[in-house]
Design an enzyme around this catalytic site. Structure first.
Site, PDB file in Angstrom:
ATOM      1  N   SER A  89      64.739  46.695  47.453  1.00  0.00           N
ATOM      2  CA  SER A  89      64.613  45.845  46.276  1.00  0.00           C
ATOM      3  C   SER A  89      63.689  46.426  45.215  1.00  0.00           C
ATOM      4  CB  SER A  89      64.136  44.441  46.677  1.00  0.00           C
ATOM      5  OG  SER A  89      63.021  44.515  47.520  1.00  0.00           O
ATOM      6  N   HIS A 112      58.374  44.633  43.975  1.00  0.00           N
ATOM      7  CA  HIS A 112      59.395  44.448  42.941  1.00  0.00           C
ATOM      8  C   HIS A 112      58.867  44.835  41.572  1.00  0.00           C
ATOM      9  CE1 HIS A 112      61.594  41.200  45.552  1.00  0.00           C
ATOM     10  NE2 HIS A 112      61.651  42.414  46.068  1.00  0.00           N
TER      11      HIS A 112
END
Length: 305
Positions: free
Chosen positions: A198, A244
């Site tokens: 991610s 992230h």
């Protein structure tokens, strides 16, 4: 009945001369290339705006045509999504290996030597396991984690790859992964265990937003997706928000360096502009590595090493 003034096979007009095709000597033909004049059979001729051209003249003409390129300088006719599919395959293979080692699809992180060796654990990185900085980006906690990330990579990655081209796309993906790891190293709790693609995917989201700005299109849809994912990262326990964010910033900076910096420094020289873009990507990577090195030294001092 006869007619002495009538031409044709029964008259006295000249019979058209027939030659053989320059590429197929065994094929007689009365056709010729309207560009070079050489005789050619129908198979070796292609219709042109005026007349018909042989395959050699068509090839020579195409060589002089400037190839269409994207805003990043990549060939517009590149294979669509090839690198994205390879990255997806590597993630699936890594998950399959951990599932086989742990003998569980749902709890693939347990009793898996690959997971133990590659998961991002800052103290282990500080003691020399630097492969975790990249390897962790190919590990996933369970099939749902894998499927969500691979679906996002499939949707976002192919479009970014088409604009950046294969080499730049791989570079942005790698820098985003490294940026996410750097953010985890310095901002997450030292005892945290992090894994997943991610961070790199958020980097591709940042790259997509920058690409839209370069194309003078609204990046609002991408920014909304990023905002929603930030809310989800904060709301659901166990999701690495800083991983992230680090990937997002690194991917956006690297792509901005590729698309905008060459116009400022490189001028109209395409080779020089390309070099400037690569230097920008390298600069982002060096910055991420510097953050990681600083954190490693800090952890080592805390561990008394």
């Amino acid at each position: 009945m006869t007619n002495p003034g009538w031409g044709g096979p029964y008259g006295n007009e000249p019979t058209p001369s027939r030659s053989t095709c320059v590429r197929h000597p065994d094929r007689p033909t009365s056709l010729a290339c309207s560009r070079c004049g050489r005789p050619a059979c129908p198979q070796c001729l292609q219709a042109a705006a005026v007349g018909q051209h042989c395959v050699d003249c068509v090839r020579a003409g195409n060589a002089n045509v400037r190839q269409a390129r994207t805003v990043a300088g990549a060939p517009a006719s590149g294979t669509f999504g090839l690198v994205t599919y390879i990255l997806m395959g590597l993630n699936v293979l890594a998950f399959a290996a951990t599932a086989l080692q742990s003998r569980s699809l749902l709890d693939n992180s347990a009793d898996s030597s690959l997971f133990d060796s590659w998961a991002l654990f800052p103290p282990a990185v500080a003691t020399g396991d630097v492969e975790r900085l990249i390897g962790s980006g190919f590990l996933h906690f369970g099939p749902i984690h894998l499927l969500v990330n691979m679906f996002a990579l499939y949707i976002i990655g192919r479009d970014v790859e088409a604009i950046l081209g294969r080499a730049r796309y791989v570079a942005v993906y790698a820098v985003s992964l490294l940026g996410g790891s750097a953010s985890v190293m310095i901002l997450e709790a030292p005892i945290s265990l992090t894994a997943g693609a991610s961070g790199a995917i958020f980097g591709l989201l940042g790259a997509q937003a920058v690409i839209l700005l370069k194309l003078r299109r609204s990046p609002t849809p991408v920014l909304v997706v990023i905002g929603l994912n930030v809310v989800i990262s904060i709301s659901i326990p166990g999701i690495s928000l800083w991983g992230h964010m680090g990937g997002l910033v690194a991917g956006a900076l690297a792509t901005a360096g590729i698309l905008f910096l060459p116009n400022v420094v490189g001028g109209n020289d395409r080779r020089r502009a390309s070099m400037v873009g690569w230097c920008a990507v390298a600069g982002v990577a060096v910055l991420a590595l510097a953050v990681i090195a600083f954190r490693i030294l800090d952890l080592r001092s805390q561990m008394g090493l």
